[in-house]
Write a protein that holds these residues in place. Structure first.
Motif, mmCIF file in Angstrom:
data_model
loop_
_atom_site.group_PDB
_atom_site.id
_atom_site.type_symbol
_atom_site.label_atom_id
_atom_site.label_comp_id
_atom_site.label_asym_id
_atom_site.label_seq_id
_atom_site.Cartn_x
_atom_site.Cartn_y
_atom_site.Cartn_z
ATOM 1 N N GLY A 38 0.823 -1.200 0.000
ATOM 2 C CA GLY A 38 0.000 0.000 0.000
ATOM 3 C C GLY A 38 0.857 1.249 0.000
ATOM 4 O O GLY A 38 0.574 2.210 -0.716
ATOM 5 N N THR A 39 1.920 1.243 0.801
ATOM 6 C CA THR A 39 2.821 2.395 0.845
ATOM 7 C C THR A 39 3.548 2.575 -0.482
ATOM 8 O O THR A 39 3.617 3.684 -1.020
ATOM 9 C CB THR A 39 3.858 2.211 1.972
ATOM 10 N N THR A 66 -1.812 5.109 4.822
ATOM 11 C CA THR A 66 -0.798 4.072 4.606
ATOM 12 C C THR A 66 0.386 4.239 5.545
ATOM 13 O O THR A 66 1.223 3.342 5.676
ATOM 14 C CB THR A 66 -0.296 4.091 3.143
ATOM 15 N N THR A 67 0.469 5.391 6.228
ATOM 16 C CA THR A 67 1.582 5.676 7.132
ATOM 17 C C THR A 67 1.140 5.608 8.595
ATOM 18 O O THR A 67 1.736 4.902 9.413
ATOM 19 C CB THR A 67 2.180 7.060 6.829
ATOM 20 N N ILE A 68 0.082 6.368 8.930
ATOM 21 C CA ILE A 68 -0.439 6.325 10.300
ATOM 22 C C ILE A 68 -1.493 5.226 10.346
ATOM 23 O O ILE A 68 -2.688 5.483 10.232
ATOM 24 C CB ILE A 68 -1.073 7.670 10.714
ATOM 25 N N VAL A 69 -1.069 4.015 10.495
ATOM 26 C CA VAL A 69 -1.968 2.866 10.402
ATOM 27 C C VAL A 69 -2.609 2.591 11.770
ATOM 28 O O VAL A 69 -1.897 2.324 12.747
ATOM 29 C CB VAL A 69 -1.201 1.610 9.931
ATOM 30 N N PRO A 70 -3.938 2.650 11.878
ATOM 31 C CA PRO A 70 -4.593 2.440 13.180
ATOM 32 C C PRO A 70 -4.199 1.141 13.869
ATOM 33 O O PRO A 70 -3.970 1.121 15.079
ATOM 34 C CB PRO A 70 -6.087 2.450 12.813
ATOM 35 N N TYR A 71 -4.084 0.052 13.116
ATOM 36 C CA TYR A 71 -3.800 -1.226 13.771
ATOM 37 C C TYR A 71 -2.395 -1.247 14.367
ATOM 38 O O TYR A 71 -2.113 -1.995 15.313
ATOM 39 C CB TYR A 71 -4.034 -2.404 12.827
ATOM 40 N N ASN A 72 -1.477 -0.420 13.836
ATOM 41 C CA ASN A 72 -0.127 -0.380 14.389
ATOM 42 C C ASN A 72 -0.107 0.152 15.816
ATOM 43 O O ASN A 72 0.797 -0.168 16.599
ATOM 44 C CB ASN A 72 0.786 0.480 13.508
ATOM 45 N N LEU A 73 -1.095 0.980 16.169
ATOM 46 C CA LEU A 73 -1.178 1.492 17.535
ATOM 47 C C LEU A 73 -1.464 0.347 18.510
ATOM 48 O O LEU A 73 -0.880 0.269 19.592
ATOM 49 C CB LEU A 73 -2.271 2.567 17.627
ATOM 50 N N GLY A 94 11.225 7.180 11.034
ATOM 51 C CA GLY A 94 11.837 8.188 10.164
ATOM 52 C C GLY A 94 12.459 7.561 8.927
ATOM 53 O O GLY A 94 12.327 8.094 7.815
ATOM 54 N N PHE A 95 13.121 6.421 9.109
ATOM 55 C CA PHE A 95 13.726 5.725 7.972
ATOM 56 C C PHE A 95 12.640 5.217 7.024
ATOM 57 O O PHE A 95 12.774 5.307 5.800
ATOM 58 C CB PHE A 95 14.583 4.562 8.463
ATOM 59 N N GLY A 96 11.553 4.690 7.604
ATOM 60 C CA GLY A 96 10.437 4.247 6.772
ATOM 61 C C GLY A 96 9.847 5.394 5.966
ATOM 62 O O GLY A 96 9.499 5.243 4.791
ATOM 63 N N GLY A 97 9.742 6.569 6.586
ATOM 64 C CA GLY A 97 9.225 7.741 5.882
ATOM 65 C C GLY A 97 10.149 8.171 4.755
ATOM 66 O O GLY A 97 9.686 8.587 3.680
#
Length: 397
Positions: free
Chosen positions: A18-19, A190-197, A229-232
């Motif tokens: 997705g990203t 695709t970046t602030i993913v709710p399930y990641n919280l 940050g690296f992912g971004g």
């Protein structure tokens, strides 16, 4: 101190197909005019994931359990539990369909049997890896492949000799209009993913159990900032290579030519390499999404969060099955992935608002609860995403 890698797992989870796909479409269709949305997403992810990790370390519980502690009222507890099940279930089903579709696009480039058929096969592989508990080893291998793909994107960007001044000019001319709003929501989703919280809170609760809480929070924060940050940065480079290959050109990007953006370095092998990377990113994320859903749903319903419990397995099986059905329903691949990211962008405020409420419960968190700076940043993030969602709804009428 525990050897915790949850920050890197979170980064690997959001760097899925997705990203890669959403960033590619954003760069191809809008150039760097939407770079602001990506930068906002990265900063917001750092803020919210830090809250989730702090909650897990301070309480020893996941986010779902924390939501139920908001009120002593039984009716509200039932309401919050139902909300978690509905929001995370719907969000992860949509996200899982995007993960499976993205990985299926990659595999279909090697053997064309249809993305729907590949989605079924991939769903079976993900379920098998989760069932036997060996997914962590496989996930490590796939993350390495994703990193290899990212390195190729970096090399490609500099090999293509981009016009840096033109890119800067586009970045300084941000767009926020009806045509771009779906893409903006997709970049955020695709970046602030709710399930990641939910996933981050549960992982830190397990990994830092018995550790000094203050030291654990500091270590977790440093790791998360670096990893996210690296992912971004990876996402930004994907956007840039797609912009160079497609923005302002006659060729339109679709599922068959996304790999063209890597041609300056890889030539005719670009499409194959891109497909392999998309598969690796997709399979990694298709494992973490149902895993996070199991932690969230089981925590909300007071079921065991042991990976081998029947309830835990039943939840992730349901998420994978739903993702396979949606992915195989015949939607256009890129449209399905983009929809999944936009859906996450719309669901995000629901989860983030309750995370903010939980993080202000002094009775539960003590001196680890949110301070004023965290609350201000959290309110800004939630408020902005809510406004974007309302703008999106208004633009439909």
């Amino acid at each position: 101190m525990a050897k915790d890698k949850s920050g890197f797992i979170i980064a690997a989870a959001f760097i899925g197909p997705g990203t890669v796909t959403t960033a590619s479409i954003a760069g191809a269709n809008f150039g760097f005019h939407l770079m602001w949305a990506l930068l906002f997403s990265i900063a917001a992810t750092m803020v919210l994931q830090d809250m989730a990790a702090r909650l897990g370390i301070a309480t020893g519980n996941g986010l779902a359990a924390g939501l139920k502690d908001i009120s002593e009222n039984r009716g509200l507890k039932v309401f919050f539990s139902a909300l978690v099940v509905a929001a995370v279930g719907i969000g992860n089903a949509a996200y899982e369909s995007g993960n499976l579709t993205g990985a299926a696009i990659g595999l279909d480039a090697f053997l064309q049997i249809g993305t729907g058929n590949w989605a079924m096969i991939l769903g079976g592989i993900s379920a098998a890896l989760l069932y036997n508990g060996k997914y962590k080893m496989i996930e490590s291998v796939l993350v390495i492949l994703v990193i290899a793909m990212a390195l190729v994107f970096f090399v490609t960007l500099f090999a293509a000799s981009p016009d840096w001044s033109a890119m800067l000019g586009q970045a300084l001319s941000p767009r926020l209009d009806a045509e771009a709003i779906t893409m903006i929501l997709a970049l955020i989703g695709t970046t602030i993913v709710p399930y990641n919280l939910f996933l981050h809170a549960s992982l830190t609760a397990q990994n830092y159990a018995g550790e000094d809480k203050a030291a654990a929070i500091e270590a977790s924060r440093k790791q998360s900032i670096f990893a996210i940050g690296f992912g971004g940065l990876i996402t930004l480079v994907v956007m840039a290579t797609a912009m160079l290959a497609f923005f302002g050109q006659q060729a339109q990007m679709d599922a068959s030519n996304m790999g063209k953006q890597l041609e300056p370095v890889l030539g005719e092998s670009a499409q194959w390499f891109f497909a392999a990377g998309l598969f690796a990113a997709g399979l990694t994320s298709s494992i973490t999404a149902p895993l996070a859903a199991s932690y969230a749903v089981c925590g909300a319903l007071n079921w065991s969060t042991d990976l081998n419990s029947r309830a835990f397995k039943a939840v992730w099986m349901s998420i994978i099955a739903t993702g396979v059905v949606i992915a195989g329903a015949g939607f256009k691949p890129l449209a399905a992935i983009l929809f999944a990211q936009a859906a996450n962008g719309l669901l995000l405020p629901i989860v983030a608002i309750f995370l903010l409420v939980v993080m202000n419960k002094g009775k539960t968190l003590g001196h680890f609860k949110n301070k004023m700076p965290s609350n201000v940043l959290g309110i800004v993030v939630v408020g902005f995403v809510v406004c974007l969602g309302l703008y999106k709804l208004a633009s439909l009428f």
